[in-house]
Design an enzyme around this catalytic site. Structure first.
Site, PDB file in Angstrom:
ATOM      1  N   TYR A 219       0.963  -1.381   0.098  1.00 52.62           N
ATOM      2  CA  TYR A 219       0.017  -0.024  -0.177  1.00 52.62           C
ATOM      3  C   TYR A 219       0.869   1.208   0.031  1.00 52.62           C
ATOM      4  CZ  TYR A 219      -3.603  -3.390   0.579  1.00 52.62           C
ATOM      5  OH  TYR A 219      -4.413  -4.277   0.318  1.00 52.62           O
ATOM      6  N   HIS A 368       3.660  -8.369 -10.607  1.00 55.94           N
ATOM      7  CA  HIS A 368       3.858  -7.619 -11.627  1.00 55.94           C
ATOM      8  C   HIS A 368       2.519  -6.667 -12.316  1.00 55.94           C
ATOM      9  CE1 HIS A 368       7.730  -9.632 -11.405  1.00 55.94           C
ATOM     10  NE2 HIS A 368       8.329  -8.501 -12.155  1.00 55.94           N
ATOM     11  N   ARG A 429       8.000 -20.371  -8.653  1.00 54.68           N
ATOM     12  CA  ARG A 429       8.732 -19.027  -8.822  1.00 54.68           C
ATOM     13  C   ARG A 429      10.268 -19.133  -8.344  1.00 54.68           C
ATOM     14  NH1 ARG A 429       7.003 -15.037  -3.743  1.00 54.68           N
ATOM     15  NH2 ARG A 429       8.110 -13.745  -4.605  1.00 54.68           N
ATOM     16  N   ARG A 430      11.004 -18.162  -8.939  1.00 54.35           N
ATOM     17  CA  ARG A 430      12.385 -17.926  -8.416  1.00 54.35           C
ATOM     18  C   ARG A 430      13.230 -19.292  -8.745  1.00 54.35           C
ATOM     19  NH1 ARG A 430      11.369 -15.201  -2.569  1.00 54.35           N
ATOM     20  NH2 ARG A 430      11.331 -13.020  -3.257  1.00 54.35           N
TER      21      ARG A 430
END
Lengths: 540, 160
Positions: A219, A368, A429-430
């Site tokens: 945020y 993303h 991921r990664r």
């Protein structure tokens, strides 16, 4: 150029340089994932560059841009120089020194721990100390922002604060509450441990403190983008802000709900009981509400703009909007991408269902769209708008600036959608290479990793266009009298009196109470449990 | 606060949607006990190999059900090949001897973090026999992408 604009520009340039380096790193990663054999490709380089990309994009680019924009909001909405410019500059140099220390540790291969730096992976102390200094620098900025507001408030006892400043104060409050967590993790756990003063660290406690910070961090990126959507976009589009009071309400809801939601990043963690995860789930869904409000108000403001240019009928206001203006197209396209990001976020937050997507490529596809589009694309668009107004130079290479947001949009569609799909297929991921010895499951996602790499190529081209325009403008832009920075006016007259919505002390107290409800008891129970620390590892 | 008519409708719709989402989750929790793996049990990560809970890793089938004990380490799962029967609840108990790992059975909802000092535990049922890929889905060092294992779900009749 006045002195405050020099302050904003100094921050903006650090953001732009960090963005450029991080974008180059990202391109290499996308190619690597598609198993494209390039001469310099290695696991060491890949994980190093994932770390650099995450730190430079998520922490450095965003924070420096937001600090730059914050100072612009103070000077151009409160119409006064920020108080305590010495503190502001001290914050800048502290954060810059911290960035350089962390980047040095990363690029020399001493801190390949990714931007989430989960212990017991152990980085060089310069990495943790550097990031802490970035946070300390941002606290200087936060203090200057709040003191400037207070000084303005003393002279304007009863007027409502300008909306842009309202949004930035919400950003500052969210940031101050959030950074307590990561500061505790760094100062109490990671720095003493990396210096060898302590031998072990509790990784689940570290994860709790990190994600206490990690979600409101989202945020912190998003609220300044919303400030641009609410207060810059309607004006650039030639219209007015549809609802000023609802915009104010949205920012207050973010102050309240940004932090007590962090366990939704730890759904799959052992050591945190399901009941507390469920409470954080409920609060997470509540925070969808202010974003729904934002989607309506900003879209309605665009319609107002189209109709003020003479559009009639149901949808032809869309055609009247300035799609060739890079700020407008950046924001509009980032909103479309963010709509998908928001829906994906609701799926991530769905408690048991998180098991299907946790730590898969879905997650990088998701964020993303949020930080990489809603925030980053908006910030790029805002830079096209801001730089000429701060430097008094015309935007150079404006054709590239016009094309760039569309290129980003297209690249992100390819990159993000393919990653959502491969994530659902189970690709983690990664990972440097997702081939898994030719296993059948891995064969299935192979083609889509190439789509993702193609998206990466477009994104890289887009990022390069952005850098060229920025550097070109600074070096060769035609000098002229800078246009003033003006904020959107509300469609309906607003109350001349300040309302409950800018009683920040009150909202901060409520926010802290919610944080205590969500975190105090589970943290206390955790600390009372018999726990065994982990020694550090440096497998990089 | 003066709110336009259409925006009021939109806000109510958003509120209803959020409540509906939460109701779906609540039904999943109450009806099918659908929960993320949230076991709370600690272990000394430096003494895992000597701990009676992890001394015998692999698959145990007894009257209580099927239990799979797994140790995660850079860059392998012990055991690297796991055989379980289809159609029966299988409980996984996993811990790490070094850094944080992930344990994800590709194509199923079997997914948990594996954090040193803690024991991860979840129970699931594999309906379809076949071979599944298990991957580490949390970065654990330069060999992270090499860390995988095999799960073989056998038709129930194939086991004694």
């Amino acid at each position: 150029m006045n002195r405050t604009d020099r302050l904003s520009l100094a921050h903006l340039w650090v953001a732009i340089v960090a963005f450029g380096i991080a974008a180059a790193m990202a391109f290499m990663q996308a190619l690597s994932r598609a198993s494209l054999d390039l001469p310099w490709r290695s696991a060491k380089m890949y994980y190093l560059s994932v770390t650099a990309h995450g730190v430079l994009m998520a922490l450095v680019f965003t924070t420096f841009f937001i600090m730059a924009f914050g100072y612009v909001v103070v000077t151009r909405s409160l119409n006064r120089a920020p108080v305590a410019p010495g503190v502001a500059w001290a914050g800048y140099w502290t954060a810059l020194a911290g960035t350089l220390a962390a980047v040095w540790a990363i690029l020399t291969g001493k801190a390949t721990v990714l931007y989430t730096f989960y212990p017991p992976l152990k980085a060089h102390p310069a990495f943790y100390i550097g990031l802490t200094l970035v946070i300390v620098g941002s606290w200087c900025w936060a203090a200057v922002m709040l003191l400037s507001y207070r000084a303005w408030r003393r002279e304007h006892q009863s007027a409502p604060v300008p909306l842009a400043m309202h949004g930035m104060i919400a950003t500052v409050i969210v940031w101050l509450i959030a950074t307590v967590g990561v500061a505790a993790e760094a100062l109490l756990q990671l720095i003493p441990w990396s210096l060898g003063w302590t031998t072990t660290v509790d990784p689940v406690l570290a994860r709790m403190l990190f994600w206490y910070f990690g979600h409101p961090l989202v945020y912190f990126w998003l609220l300044p983008a919303y400030v641009i959507w609410y207060t810059v976009l309607p004006r650039v589009a030639g219209g007015k802000l549809f609802s000023d009071p609802l915009a104010r309400l949205a920012f207050v809801l973010f102050i309240l709900l940004s932090t007590p939601v962090g366990f939704h990043h730890q759904f799959m963690d052992p050591g945190v009981s399901a009941g507390w995860k469920l409470l954080h789930t409920f609060l997470t869904f509540a925070i969808l509400f202010p974003s729904f409000v934002t989607a309506f108000t900003v879209t309605a403001s665009m319609e107002v703009a189209g109709r003020m240019q003479g559009a009639t009928g149901l949808l032809n206001w869309l055609g009247k909007l300035p799609w060739r203006d890079p700020l407008f197209s950046s924001v509009a396209l980032s909103m479309i991408l963010f709509a998908f990001g928001g829906i994906g976020g609701a799926i991530n937050a769905s408690f048991g269902m998180n098991a299907v997507v946790h730590n898969t490529a879905w997650i990088q596809g998701h964020f993303h769209l949020t930080v990489g589009s809603a925030a980053a694309l908006t910030f790029m668009g805002a830079s096209y708008w801001l730089l000429p107004r701060l430097t008094g130079r015309e935007l150079e290479l404006s054709l590239l600036a016009r094309v760039q947001p569309y290129l980003w949009f297209l690249g992100m569609l390819l990159f993000s959608f393919s990653n959502h799909i491969t994530g659902l297929m189970g690709m983690p991921r990664r990972v440097y290479d997702a081939a898994y010895d030719g296993s059948a499951a891995a064969q299935a996602w192979r083609g889509l990793t190439e789509v993702s790499a193609a998206g990466g190529l477009l994104l890289f081209a887009s990022a390069a266009f952005f850098i060229l325009v920025m550097v070109g403008t600074a070096l060769a832009g035609k000098k002229r009298e800078p246009e003033p920075i003006l904020w959107a006016e509300p469609l309906h007259p607003v109350s001349p009196q300040r309302t409950l919505l800018d009683r920040y002390g009150l909202w901060t107290v409520v926010a802290v109470i919610l944080v205590l409800i969500a975190y105090a008891y589970p943290l206390w129970m955790h600390l009372r449990m018999v726990r065994f620390g982990s020694p550090g590892f440096q497998p990089f | 606060m003066n709110v336009a008519f259409y925006e009021k409708i939109w806000m109510w719709a958003a509120g209803v949607l959020i409540v509906a989402f939460l109701a779906t989750i609540a039904v999943g929790v109450a009806g099918s006990a659908l929960q993320p793996p949230s076991h709370v049990e600690t272990i000394d990560p430096t003494k895992v190999w000597n701990d009676p809970r992890f001394a015998r890793h692999g698959v145990t089938v007894d009257e209580r059900g099927v239990t799979v004990v797994v140790v995660a380490m850079m860059y392998a799962f012990e055991n690297p090949e796991i055989r379980v029967p289809a159609g029966r609840p299988v409980t996984f108990r996993i811990t790490s001897v070094d850094v944080t790992h992930g344990f994800q059975i590709v194509g199923t909802n079997g997914n948990t973090m594996v954090v040193p000092g803690y024991i991860s535990q979840f129970t699931t049922v594999f309906r379809d026999p076949g071979e599944y890929l298990i991957v580490c889905n949390e970065y654990c060092g330069l060999g992270h992408h090499l860390m995988s294992a095999k799960l073989i779900v056998e038709p129930e009749a194939a086991r004694p």
